[in-house]
Design an enzyme around this catalytic site. Structure first.
Site, PDB file in Angstrom:
ATOM      1  CB  CYS A  73      -1.049   0.114   1.328  1.00 20.04           C
ATOM      2  SG  CYS A  73      -2.145  -1.247   1.148  1.00 20.04           S
TER       3      CYS A  73
HETATM    4  N1  LIG Z   1      -2.697  -5.876   1.835  1.00 18.27           N
HETATM    5  C1  LIG Z   1      -3.287  -5.012   2.432  1.00 18.27           C
HETATM    6  O1  LIG Z   1      -2.798  -4.670   3.638  1.00 18.27           O
HETATM    7  C2  LIG Z   1      -4.248  -3.847   1.697  1.00 18.27           C
HETATM    8  C3  LIG Z   1      -4.781  -2.988   2.704  1.00 18.27           C
HETATM    9  C4  LIG Z   1      -5.894  -2.144   2.053  1.00 18.27           C
HETATM   10  C5  LIG Z   1      -6.172  -2.004   0.675  1.00 18.27           C
HETATM   11  N2  LIG Z   1      -5.245  -3.174   0.092  1.00 18.27           N
HETATM   12  C6  LIG Z   1      -5.488  -3.004  -1.445  1.00 18.27           C
HETATM   13  O2  LIG Z   1      -6.488  -4.231  -1.838  1.00 18.27           O
HETATM   14  C7  LIG Z   1      -6.239  -4.472  -3.160  1.00 18.27           C
HETATM   15  C8  LIG Z   1      -5.821  -6.268  -2.879  1.00 18.27           C
HETATM   16  O3  LIG Z   1      -4.707  -6.374  -2.226  1.00 18.27           O
HETATM   17  P1  LIG Z   1      -4.420  -7.652  -1.593  1.00 18.27           P
HETATM   18  O4  LIG Z   1      -3.182  -7.488  -0.506  1.00 18.27           O
HETATM   19  O5  LIG Z   1      -5.558  -8.326  -0.775  1.00 18.27           O
HETATM   20  O6  LIG Z   1      -3.717  -8.581  -2.856  1.00 18.27           O
HETATM   21  P2  LIG Z   1      -3.341  -9.938  -2.853  1.00 18.27           P
HETATM   22  O7  LIG Z   1      -2.347 -10.018  -3.980  1.00 18.27           O
HETATM   23  O8  LIG Z   1      -2.831 -10.507  -1.556  1.00 18.27           O
HETATM   24  O9  LIG Z   1      -4.645 -10.618  -3.460  1.00 18.27           O
HETATM   25  C9  LIG Z   1      -5.123 -10.271  -4.680  1.00 18.27           C
HETATM   26  C10 LIG Z   1      -5.686 -11.839  -5.140  1.00 18.27           C
HETATM   27  O10 LIG Z   1      -6.536 -11.278  -6.203  1.00 18.27           O
HETATM   28  C11 LIG Z   1      -6.252 -12.695  -7.361  1.00 18.27           C
HETATM   29  N3  LIG Z   1      -6.794 -11.887  -8.640  1.00 18.27           N
HETATM   30  C12 LIG Z   1      -5.788 -11.140  -9.428  1.00 18.27           C
HETATM   31  N4  LIG Z   1      -6.474 -10.769 -10.627  1.00 18.27           N
HETATM   32  C13 LIG Z   1      -7.688 -11.664 -10.397  1.00 18.27           C
HETATM   33  C14 LIG Z   1      -8.934 -11.559 -11.519  1.00 18.27           C
HETATM   34  N5  LIG Z   1      -9.093 -10.746 -12.414  1.00 18.27           N
HETATM   35  N6  LIG Z   1      -9.842 -12.141 -10.823  1.00 18.27           N
HETATM   36  C15 LIG Z   1      -9.840 -12.930  -9.838  1.00 18.27           C
HETATM   37  N7  LIG Z   1      -8.788 -12.911  -8.869  1.00 18.27           N
HETATM   38  C16 LIG Z   1      -7.700 -12.381  -9.245  1.00 18.27           C
HETATM   39  C17 LIG Z   1      -4.777 -12.996  -6.979  1.00 18.27           C
HETATM   40  O11 LIG Z   1      -4.496 -14.123  -7.673  1.00 18.27           O
HETATM   41  C18 LIG Z   1      -4.962 -12.725  -5.575  1.00 18.27           C
HETATM   42  O12 LIG Z   1      -4.919 -13.994  -4.835  1.00 18.27           O
HETATM   43  C19 LIG Z   1      -5.247  -4.062  -3.636  1.00 18.27           C
HETATM   44  O13 LIG Z   1      -5.735  -2.799  -4.257  1.00 18.27           O
HETATM   45  C20 LIG Z   1      -4.356  -3.121  -2.265  1.00 18.27           C
HETATM   46  O14 LIG Z   1      -3.683  -1.923  -2.872  1.00 18.27           O
HETATM   47  C21 LIG Z   1      -4.510  -3.868   0.352  1.00 18.27           C
END
Ligand SMILES: NC(=O)c1ccc[n+]([C@@H]2O[C@H](COP(=O)([O-])OP(=O)(O)OC[C@H]3O[C@@H](n4cnc5c(N)ncnc54)[C@H](O)[C@@H]3O)[C@@H](O)[C@H]2O)c1
Length: 460
Positions: free
Chosen positions: A271
């Protein structure tokens, strides 16, 4: 939207979560715990297989939680998007990384949107949760969904609701962290509000999707800028011969108008190092230069070089160079008590030390192995015998289960970037602490800075 409203209120709706990572999996569990049926969709078949076996790959989600949700049929993991045909609501939680040229890569959002569009039907709520630049929901997702012929606010609803999850935080989770929702129309906001209120304690509506998108970017830019400011303050204190931690802790006694931030080896995670660039990129397209974001990125980006300089200075005390010295890194995850190494500054520090010829190893109780320069490194055991053979120990992540007293006692030289040794004054002669007035962590020269940025970019 009467049917949808009633289904949410009676909790007999079916919800889909697209993207079962750090954000999507805890969200899916929380929705299921409120009594909804949830289908979790991910492209990564290995994640789906693990979930079907009841295995968790996210620290904050227990296997017991997954197993009990699956047992009563409340949670179904799948990679088949056709299930969207039968769901009432879809939450998009896919990654939003930066491209090689450090521009927003929203291809995952676009891919998920195309698939949703294929199965979009009347009385459906679509919510984007992924962090992105202001305008993504109304400028990109809305036209794609409207191309189905269905009408926004009448047939289907679309909203943005930023995820605020803080992995590893034991006090705040999906349920008790207040949630912002902003819809395309008033009905969209209202419907999204009703949905989230079923499983989140406090839901705060805002007037538009763009406002909701901007809220998330304010939160993360605020952190990036303040961390950049305090990292520079650490370098100033080092030059001035003042302990930055003593300064911050004393300032934090002010009961109003001050929030403490602490220096460190650089920004990490999915992030803070990334999200402000989404905002700066959007503004650049509108001919506006986001100067604070650029400055914070510059200062935070040079911290791994600062750490490397501290290691060189420390070894110099023993008439040694980085080349040929045994250096052990403690903690490679980007923050304490988690296993997430994405964008971790430890990776930059490690690369620089390897380039300079150090004989490098690492220990991290949460990260058993990692890929570095095409090779797999394994976390080494933290035995007194191993510590004694090291020329330098670098504390990059202060995981709670490290016994720093024992570690420092066995070591010759310690570079502490997290104030982990604050209570170990008896060992102060072998500790070099970031911002502690050692006058060794001063800002790198222009050439070093260039090296830092190059190394940083190579890691993304
Ligand atoms: N990790 C954090 O602490 C956090 C906190 C707040 C916001 N975010 C935001 O949330 C979003 C997700 O982050 P995350 O950390 O969970 O990512 P992540 O990489 O842990 O998980 C994302 C998942 O989405 C899947 N994916 C990708 N494209 C896809 C599609 N087209 N269809 C289905 N599945 C798909 C991936 O295989 C993966 O398992 C990002 O925008 C991030 O900036 C993350």
């Amino acid at each position: 939207m009467e049917t949808l409203r009633a289904k949410f209120q009676q909790r007999n709706a079916t919800a889909a979560v697209i993207g079962l990572g750090y954000v999507g999996l805890p969200l899916a569990m929380e929705i299921a715990s409120a009594g909804f049926n949830v289908v979790g969709i991910d492209l990564d078949q290995s994640k789906i297989d693990k979930l079907k076996e009841g295995t968790s790959y996210i620290g904050d989600v227990s296997e017991k939680t997954i197993a009990s949700a699956m047992k009563i049929g409340r949670f179904t993991p799948t990679s088949d998007f056709s299930v969207l045909h039968d769901v009432d609501t879809v939450s998009i939680c896919v990654p939003t990384p930066l491209s090689k040229s450090r521009d927003p890569d929203i291809s995952f959002i676009l891919d998920a949107t195309e698939k949703i569009r294929k199965y979009l039907h009347a009385e459906q709520l679509i919510v984007l949760e992924s962090t992105t630049y202001p305008g993504t929901t109304d400028e990109l997702i809305l036209p794609e969904l409207e191309s189905s012929g269905l009408r926004i606010g009448k047939d289907f609803c679309l909203a943005f609701s930023p995820e605020r999850i803080d992995p590893g935080n034991t006090a705040f989770n999906t349920r008790n962290t207040p949630k912002i929702v902003g819809g395309i129309t008033e009905t969209c906001t209202e419907i999204a509000h009703i949905f989230y209120s079923q499983f989140i304690e406090c839901v705060i509506p805002v007037s538009s999707t763009k406002c909701a998108e901007m809220v998330k970017l304010l939160e993360n830019t605020f952190r990036s800028v303040n961390i950049g400011m305090v990292n520079e303050l650490a370098l100033m204190c080092d030059v001035l011969g003042v302990d930055v931690y003593e300064v911050i802790d004393a300032a934090a006694t002010k009961p109003f108008g001050f929030i403490p931030f602490y220096p460190g080896p650089g920004l990490g995670g999915h992030c803070i190092p990334i999200d402000p660039h989404y905002l700066a990129w959007k503004l650049k397209a509108l001919n506006f230069q986001a100067r604070f974001i650029g400055l914070a990125a510059e200062i935070n980006g040079m911290m791994p070089t600062v750490v490397t300089t501290m290691v060189g200075e420390g070894l110099n005390r023993f008439s040694k160079s980085i080349r040929g010295s045994k250096v052990l890194i403690l903690g490679v995850a980007y923050k304490k008590n988690v296993s997430d190494c994405r964008e971790s500054p430890a990776l930059d520090v490690m690369r620089m030390l390897i380039e300079k010829g150090a004989i490098l190893s690492y220990n991290d109780p949460f990260v058993t192995s990692l890929r570095m320069n095409g090779k797999t490194l394994k976390s080494v055991d933290l035995t007194p015998a191993n510590i004694q053979t090291q020329d330098c120990i670098i504390i990059l992540t202060d995981h709670s289960n490290y016994d720093f007293r024992k570690i420092i006692a066995a070591s010759k030289l310690v570079v502490d970037t997290r104030n982990a040794t604050k209570d170990l004054q008896e060992f102060k002669d072998k500790i070099i602490k970031l911002g502690a007035g050692n006058n060794v962590a001063s800002a790198p020269s222009h050439e070093d800075e260039h090296e830092s940025l190059t190394a940083n970019q190579a890691s993304h």
